[in-house]
Design an enzyme around this catalytic site. Structure first.
Site, short mmCIF file in Angstrom:
data_model
loop_
_atom_site.label_atom_id
_atom_site.label_comp_id
_atom_site.label_asym_id
_atom_site.label_seq_id
_atom_site.Cartn_x
_atom_site.Cartn_y
_atom_site.Cartn_z
N CYS A 72 3.39 -48.42 30.47
CA CYS A 72 1.92 -48.52 30.56
C CYS A 72 1.43 -47.92 31.88
O CYS A 72 1.85 -48.36 32.96
CB CYS A 72 1.49 -49.97 30.41
SG CYS A 72 2.26 -50.77 28.97
N CYS A 75 0.20 -50.05 34.97
CA CYS A 75 0.84 -51.33 35.30
C CYS A 75 1.83 -51.26 36.47
O CYS A 75 2.72 -50.40 36.50
CB CYS A 75 1.54 -51.88 34.06
SG CYS A 75 2.14 -53.57 34.31
N CYS A 112 -2.57 -69.64 32.03
CA CYS A 112 -2.04 -68.49 31.29
C CYS A 112 -0.76 -67.99 31.96
O CYS A 112 -0.77 -67.67 33.15
CB CYS A 112 -3.04 -67.35 31.30
SG CYS A 112 -4.66 -67.81 30.73
N CYS A 143 -1.97 -70.70 27.44
CA CYS A 143 -2.01 -69.32 26.95
C CYS A 143 -0.76 -68.63 27.46
O CYS A 143 -0.34 -68.89 28.59
CB CYS A 143 -3.26 -68.62 27.49
SG CYS A 143 -3.35 -66.88 26.99
N ARG A 275 -14.34 -62.53 28.97
CA ARG A 275 -13.83 -62.83 30.31
C ARG A 275 -13.95 -61.65 31.27
O ARG A 275 -13.45 -60.55 31.01
CB ARG A 275 -12.37 -63.30 30.25
CG ARG A 275 -11.84 -63.65 31.65
CD ARG A 275 -10.46 -64.29 31.62
NE ARG A 275 -10.44 -65.40 30.70
CZ ARG A 275 -9.52 -65.57 29.77
NH1 ARG A 275 -8.52 -64.73 29.67
NH2 ARG A 275 -9.58 -66.60 28.95
N1 SAM Z 1 3.72 -57.44 29.00
C1 SAM Z 1 2.69 -58.06 28.28
C2 SAM Z 1 1.76 -57.08 27.62
O1 SAM Z 1 1.72 -55.95 28.04
O2 SAM Z 1 1.08 -57.50 26.67
C3 SAM Z 1 1.89 -59.07 29.08
C4 SAM Z 1 1.51 -58.76 30.51
S1 SAM Z 1 0.42 -57.36 30.76
C5 SAM Z 1 0.51 -57.19 32.51
C6 SAM Z 1 -1.16 -58.04 30.38
C7 SAM Z 1 -2.39 -57.17 30.51
O3 SAM Z 1 -2.74 -57.03 31.87
C8 SAM Z 1 -2.34 -55.75 30.02
O4 SAM Z 1 -2.45 -55.65 28.64
C9 SAM Z 1 -3.54 -55.15 30.71
O5 SAM Z 1 -4.69 -55.31 29.93
C10 SAM Z 1 -3.66 -55.98 31.99
N2 SAM Z 1 -3.35 -55.18 33.19
C11 SAM Z 1 -2.13 -54.88 33.64
N3 SAM Z 1 -2.19 -54.13 34.76
C12 SAM Z 1 -3.51 -53.95 35.03
C13 SAM Z 1 -4.21 -53.26 36.05
N4 SAM Z 1 -3.59 -52.58 37.00
N5 SAM Z 1 -5.56 -53.28 36.03
C14 SAM Z 1 -6.21 -53.95 35.05
N6 SAM Z 1 -5.58 -54.62 34.06
C15 SAM Z 1 -4.26 -54.62 34.03
FE1 SF4 Z 2 3.07 -52.71 29.81
FE2 SF4 Z 2 3.02 -53.93 32.16
FE3 SF4 Z 2 2.94 -55.41 29.87
FE4 SF4 Z 2 5.17 -54.13 30.62
S1 SF4 Z 2 4.16 -55.78 31.73
S2 SF4 Z 2 4.25 -54.13 28.56
S3 SF4 Z 2 4.41 -52.26 31.57
S4 SF4 Z 2 1.39 -53.97 30.61
#
Ligand code: SAM
Ligand code: SF4
Ligand code: DTB
Length: 328
Positions: A72, A75, A112, A143, A275
């Site tokens: 992603c 991330c 969460c 959550c 949110r």
């Molecule tokens: N790994 C799981 C997933 O991807 O569904 C759960 C954790 S993931 C970090 C959860 C959410 O955090 C992502 O779907 C994204 O919407 C949000 N997120 C992650 N990094 C971000 C960032 N740098 N800025 C804004 N939102 C972020």
């Molecule tokens: Fe994607 Fe980050 Fe969630 Fe991994 S933790 S699936 S890299 S959003």
């Protein structure tokens, strides 16, 4: 009729009927309204369904940080980017429960728990189930966000007492492939179906400010609003740019475009909790107030999101006081 007047008439009528399936052009027309007209409309919808001064507060904890197999582009936790976020193991249950207790004492109503996984392995899920049981027993709503689920996992979470599963669509189907290549937008929808079928409440939203177009933003909202049942909770994240990720240098979104996204989410999903999520730390109190006026009625509460900062509790308490807001 002037285009904006026409738009004003349509969604107001639409929300009073049982179900309105939104089109991208309708949502784009909302975005194109003069801001004051859009805010007025969103606030009207908001007041029909919610106490306009009540804000729900969720505290986040990263229970498994870093080293994620997915790519992603936004991330900090992807193993594919050099961000400086270290890979950690799944936290022990007692550490999670201690953090949840503290969150409750500070006034959060939901806890969460997030894990940097493509999806949970069954063995890891068992430990998360214990976390859910114990956090629930504290009297908090629960959550989790664990990535994609395999058959049977959502049911196990439901049995353990989980209230919400967070799984964001993140952006629309068209832009998705430019952000993430290791899984598809359709995979996300598949997990959302499993969550819904297991009888869990759905938390699903997205990120804006990733270089997507307004049409992409509108299409993402349409996707969420037109799900068989709209998500009960809709987090709208403003990209937190993370050095080392492909999105580190993306142009910042005009804050008013963020407010418009909140308003469009409120109008298209009148009974969902919208949110104000990531990116709040960089927002002024005045911008946050505009977001609440646009229909946001939930926030992440506590000094940290998953790996990045969030306004501290003292600042948020002062904001509630200044705006006359009450926690839910
Ligand atoms: N790994 C799981 C997933 O991807 O569904 C759960 C954790 S993931 C970090 C959860 C959410 O955090 C992502 O779907 C994204 O919407 C949000 N997120 C992650 N990094 C971000 C960032 N740098 N800025 C804004 N939102 C972020
Ligand atoms: Fe994607 Fe980050 Fe969630 Fe991994 S933790 S699936 S890299 S959003
Ligand atoms: C959501 O929509 N936003 C939260 C939660 N669901 C899991 C996560 C935001 C993460 C922001 C970047 C970070 O702290 O790593």
């Amino acid at each position: 009729m002037h285009a904006s007047a026409q738009v004003l008439a349509t969604p107001l009528a639409a929300v009073s009927s049982d179900r309105h399936l939104w089109t991208v052009s309708e949502v784009l027309a909302l975005y194109e309204l003069p801001l004051m007209d859009l805010l007025w409309q969103a606030q009207g919808v908001h007041r029909r369904h919610f106490d306009p001064n009540a804000i729900q507060r969720s505290t986040l904890l990263s229970v498994k940080t870093g080293g994620c197999s997915e790519d992603c582009g936004y991330c900090s936790q992807s193993a594919k980017h050099k961000t400086g976020t270290e890979r950690e193991r799944l936290l022990p249950v007692d550490e999670v429960v201690a953090a949840a207790k503290l969150a409750k004492e500070k006034g959060a109503s939901r806890f969460c728990m997030g894990a940097a996984w493509r999806g949970p392995k069954d063995k890891d899920l068992d430990q998360v189930l214990d976390m859910v049981r114990e956090v629930k027993a504290l009297g908090l709503q629960t959550c989790v966000t664990l990535g994609m689920l395999k058959e049977g996992q959502a049911e196990k979470l439901k049995e353990a007492g989980l209230d919400y599963y967070n799984h964001n669509v993140d952006t629309d189907a068209e832009f998705y492939g430019q952000v993430i290549k290791t899984h598809t937008h359709a995979d996300r929808l598949d997990t959302l179906d499993q969550v819904r079928d297991a009888g869990l409440k759905v938390c699903s939203g997205g990120i804006v400010g990733m270089g997507e177009s307004r049409k992409n933003r509108a299409a993402m909202l349409v996707q969420l609003a037109n799900l068989e049942k709209a998500p009960e909770s809709v987090p709208i994240n403003n990209l937190v740019p993370i050095p080392g990720t492909p999105m580190a240098g993306v142009d910042r979104l005009d804050p008013f475009e963020f407010v418009r996204t909140i308003a469009a989410a409120r109008i298209t999903m009148p009974t969902s909790w919208v949110r104000l999520s990531a990116g709040r730390q960089e927002m002024t109190d005045e911008l946050q107030a505009l977001c609440f006026l646009a229909g946001a009625n939930s926030m992440f509460y506590g000094d940290k999101l998953l790996t990045t900062g969030n306004p501290d509790v003292e600042r948020d308490e002062a904001l509630f006081e200044r705006l006359g807001l009450t926690p839910v």
